[in-house]
Design a protein around this motif. Structure first.
Motif, PDB file in Angstrom:
ATOM      1  N   ARG A  88       0.928  -1.140  -0.079  1.00  0.00           N
ATOM      2  CA  ARG A  88      -0.063  -0.025  -0.158  1.00  0.00           C
ATOM      3  C   ARG A  88       0.968   1.274  -0.034  1.00  0.00           C
ATOM      4  O   ARG A  88       1.643   1.528   0.753  1.00  0.00           O
ATOM      5  CB  ARG A  88      -0.873   0.094   1.302  1.00  0.00           C
ATOM      6  CG  ARG A  88      -1.845  -1.175   1.178  1.00  0.00           C
ATOM      7  CD  ARG A  88      -2.918  -1.238   2.269  1.00  0.00           C
ATOM      8  NE  ARG A  88      -3.480  -2.401   2.344  1.00  0.00           N
ATOM      9  CZ  ARG A  88      -4.614  -2.663   3.094  1.00  0.00           C
ATOM     10  NH1 ARG A  88      -5.123  -1.627   3.804  1.00  0.00           N
ATOM     11  NH2 ARG A  88      -5.168  -3.782   3.122  1.00  0.00           N
ATOM     12  N   THR A 118      -4.447   0.318  -3.175  1.00  0.00           N
ATOM     13  CA  THR A 118      -4.366   1.722  -2.693  1.00  0.00           C
ATOM     14  C   THR A 118      -5.016   1.629  -1.471  1.00  0.00           C
ATOM     15  O   THR A 118      -4.936   2.416  -0.593  1.00  0.00           O
ATOM     16  CB  THR A 118      -5.528   2.522  -3.640  1.00  0.00           C
ATOM     17  OG1 THR A 118      -4.607   2.790  -4.962  1.00  0.00           O
ATOM     18  CG2 THR A 118      -5.818   3.825  -3.167  1.00  0.00           C
ATOM     19  N   ARG A 137      -6.682   8.570  -1.452  1.00  0.00           N
ATOM     20  CA  ARG A 137      -5.573   7.874  -1.551  1.00  0.00           C
ATOM     21  C   ARG A 137      -5.314   7.366  -2.939  1.00  0.00           C
ATOM     22  O   ARG A 137      -3.968   7.167  -3.315  1.00  0.00           O
ATOM     23  CB  ARG A 137      -6.212   6.492  -0.686  1.00  0.00           C
ATOM     24  CG  ARG A 137      -6.324   6.776   0.875  1.00  0.00           C
ATOM     25  CD  ARG A 137      -6.509   5.475   1.598  1.00  0.00           C
ATOM     26  NE  ARG A 137      -7.719   4.781   1.027  1.00  0.00           N
ATOM     27  CZ  ARG A 137      -8.864   4.553   1.993  1.00  0.00           C
ATOM     28  NH1 ARG A 137      -8.908   5.748   2.864  1.00  0.00           N
ATOM     29  NH2 ARG A 137     -10.004   3.931   1.365  1.00  0.00           N
ATOM     30  N   TYR A 138      -6.199   7.450  -3.810  1.00  0.00           N
ATOM     31  CA  TYR A 138      -5.672   7.136  -5.406  1.00  0.00           C
ATOM     32  C   TYR A 138      -5.085   8.201  -5.955  1.00  0.00           C
ATOM     33  O   TYR A 138      -4.140   7.867  -6.715  1.00  0.00           O
ATOM     34  CB  TYR A 138      -7.212   6.997  -6.102  1.00  0.00           C
ATOM     35  CG  TYR A 138      -7.784   5.766  -6.187  1.00  0.00           C
ATOM     36  CD1 TYR A 138      -6.980   4.727  -6.751  1.00  0.00           C
ATOM     37  CD2 TYR A 138      -8.742   5.126  -5.471  1.00  0.00           C
ATOM     38  CE1 TYR A 138      -7.521   3.344  -6.664  1.00  0.00           C
ATOM     39  CE2 TYR A 138      -9.396   3.877  -5.460  1.00  0.00           C
ATOM     40  CZ  TYR A 138      -8.767   3.025  -6.032  1.00  0.00           C
ATOM     41  OH  TYR A 138      -9.052   1.417  -6.173  1.00  0.00           O
ATOM     42  N   THR A 141      -1.775   7.633  -4.833  1.00  0.00           N
ATOM     43  CA  THR A 141      -1.075   6.743  -5.632  1.00  0.00           C
ATOM     44  C   THR A 141      -0.365   7.084  -6.838  1.00  0.00           C
ATOM     45  O   THR A 141       0.560   6.561  -7.156  1.00  0.00           O
ATOM     46  CB  THR A 141      -2.235   5.413  -5.682  1.00  0.00           C
ATOM     47  OG1 THR A 141      -2.683   4.849  -4.511  1.00  0.00           O
ATOM     48  CG2 THR A 141      -1.685   4.377  -6.642  1.00  0.00           C
TER      49      THR A 141
END
Length: 380
Positions: A88, A118, A137-138, A141
């Protein structure tokens, strides 16, 4: 082009029953039947290597052992098998992750693949100190992969992003080869990240029509970025000499699902923020009936397990036909598993792979094309 097959390392424990776990739900007690020791996981890894699986997926999360540490140890008991390490991005700095990957490549002879997860559960992320929401969070990423890929190319990286900031970042030694990046996600922003950054887009085992829609979606997004992406699918398998034998095994697994456990797991998964998990739940609706949702595609695993919840069930010939059906849609890589993982690796490796080899769809990656396993179908 030969199809690529990967197996699975059950770092949450193994059993003749479904162990479960994932997406905010704990592994069931069956995981204690075969604890995830380095010795047992290495036994599975060596079997996978001998049978012709290219790599093994190792999961990530609070419900299983750490993927980086486990695969580093198991790699020392294998020779050619690759390790599809799930991790992650929010839990480690991009520069450190790039360095770890580079070290892994050198110490294993280039046997690392990266599965970027993710994270779809905010409550689980918060336990690790990550308080961003899902869309954030994406986006993080995306920044993470931009930094890592630039570092792997030997660049000096300065980036002040929305979530990540590095200054004068550089690797003393770049990985050779550069690890391929695998990634999955069904939400709109996940498709955008996949199109820009990943090598292989993974989907869970939905019926072919839904998989075809996903492939067209990601392929279109990647084309807009001037890129091409390969496609893989994550499935369980129960394959036997006859369909009757295979379905008997599936029903044995179903009989082992305690109603209270099913209820508890389904309640936990219903809280998931993952679009992919929502799609998995919709395939069975928490109901034990009508679980064959497409010929030879069984949704029973998803009653007690988060994430990948479907299995190909049938005779070796039937399972081979379903693989060909997904391949016709554009799927080239298959990430498979089964309970228990040691025995099911042999059922698939000795039963299905030779049939695909005989049709010119697969060849053993570690053996001459004239090897008997690539020519003679397994029979009882």
């Amino acid at each position: 082009m030969s199809l690529t097959f990967h197996w699975f390392l059950p770092t949450n424990g193994d059993s003749r029953h479904v162990v479960g776990g994932g997406h905010g739900t704990p592994a069931t007690a069956f995981g204690r039947n075969r604890p995830p020791t380095v010795a047992y996981l290495s036994q599975i890894a060596r079997a996978a290597e001998d049978l012709g699986f290219v790599g093994v997926l190792t999961p990530t999360g609070a419900w299983c052992e750490d993927a980086w540490l486990t695969t580093a140890m198991v790699s020392q008991h294998t020779e050619r098998l690759k390790f599809l390490v799930a991790f992650r991005p929010g839990f480690v700095s991009p520069t450190l992750a790039a360095q770890m990957a580079s070290t892994f490549q050198r110490q294993t002879g280039g046997r690392l693949l990266l599965n970027v997860v993710t994270g779809g559960e905010s409550h689980e992320q918060r336990a690790y100190g990550d308080f961003l929401d899902k869309d954030a969070r994406y986006r993080r990423t995306g920044e993470f992969l931009q930094i890592v890929r630039d570092l792997w190319e030997g660049k000096t990286v300065d980036l002040s992003g929305e979530y990540l900031q590095v200054e004068d970042a550089r690797l003393a030694r770049v990985p050779d080869p550069v690890p391929e990046v695998y990634f999955g996600g069904s939400s709109p922003i996940a498709g955008e990240i996949a199109a820009r950054h990943v090598d292989v887009y993974l989907t869970w085992g939905e019926p072919p029509a839904q998989v075809a829609e996903k492939i067209a979606w990601v392929r279109g997004l990647a084309a807009k970025e001037g890129r091409t992406v390969r496609f893989g699918i994550r499935l369980h398998v129960i394959t036997r000499d006859t369909a009757e034998q295979a379905w008997t095994e599936a029903h044995k697994l179903l009989d082992g699902f305690d109603p209270d456990t099913v209820k508890s797991v389904q309640a936990g998964l219903a809280r998931s923020e993952s679009e992919g998990q929502r799609r998995m739940l919709a395939l069975h609706g928490g109901n034990r009936e009508d679980l064959e949702i497409h010929p030879n595609l069984w949704a029973g695993i998803g009653l007690v397990r988060g994430g990948a919840g479907t299995a190909l069930v049938g005779s070796h010939d039937e399972v081979a036909e379903r693989i060909k059906e997904y391949h016709a849609l554009g799927i080239d890589e298959f990430v498979l598993s089964g309970y228990p993982h040691l025995e099911e690796a042999y059922w698939f490796g000795e039963g299905v792979l030779p049939r695909l080899a005989a049709q010119g769809l697969w060849q053993h990656p570690f053996a001459p094309t004239s090897a008997p396993a690539a020519q003679v179908p397994f029979t009882s």
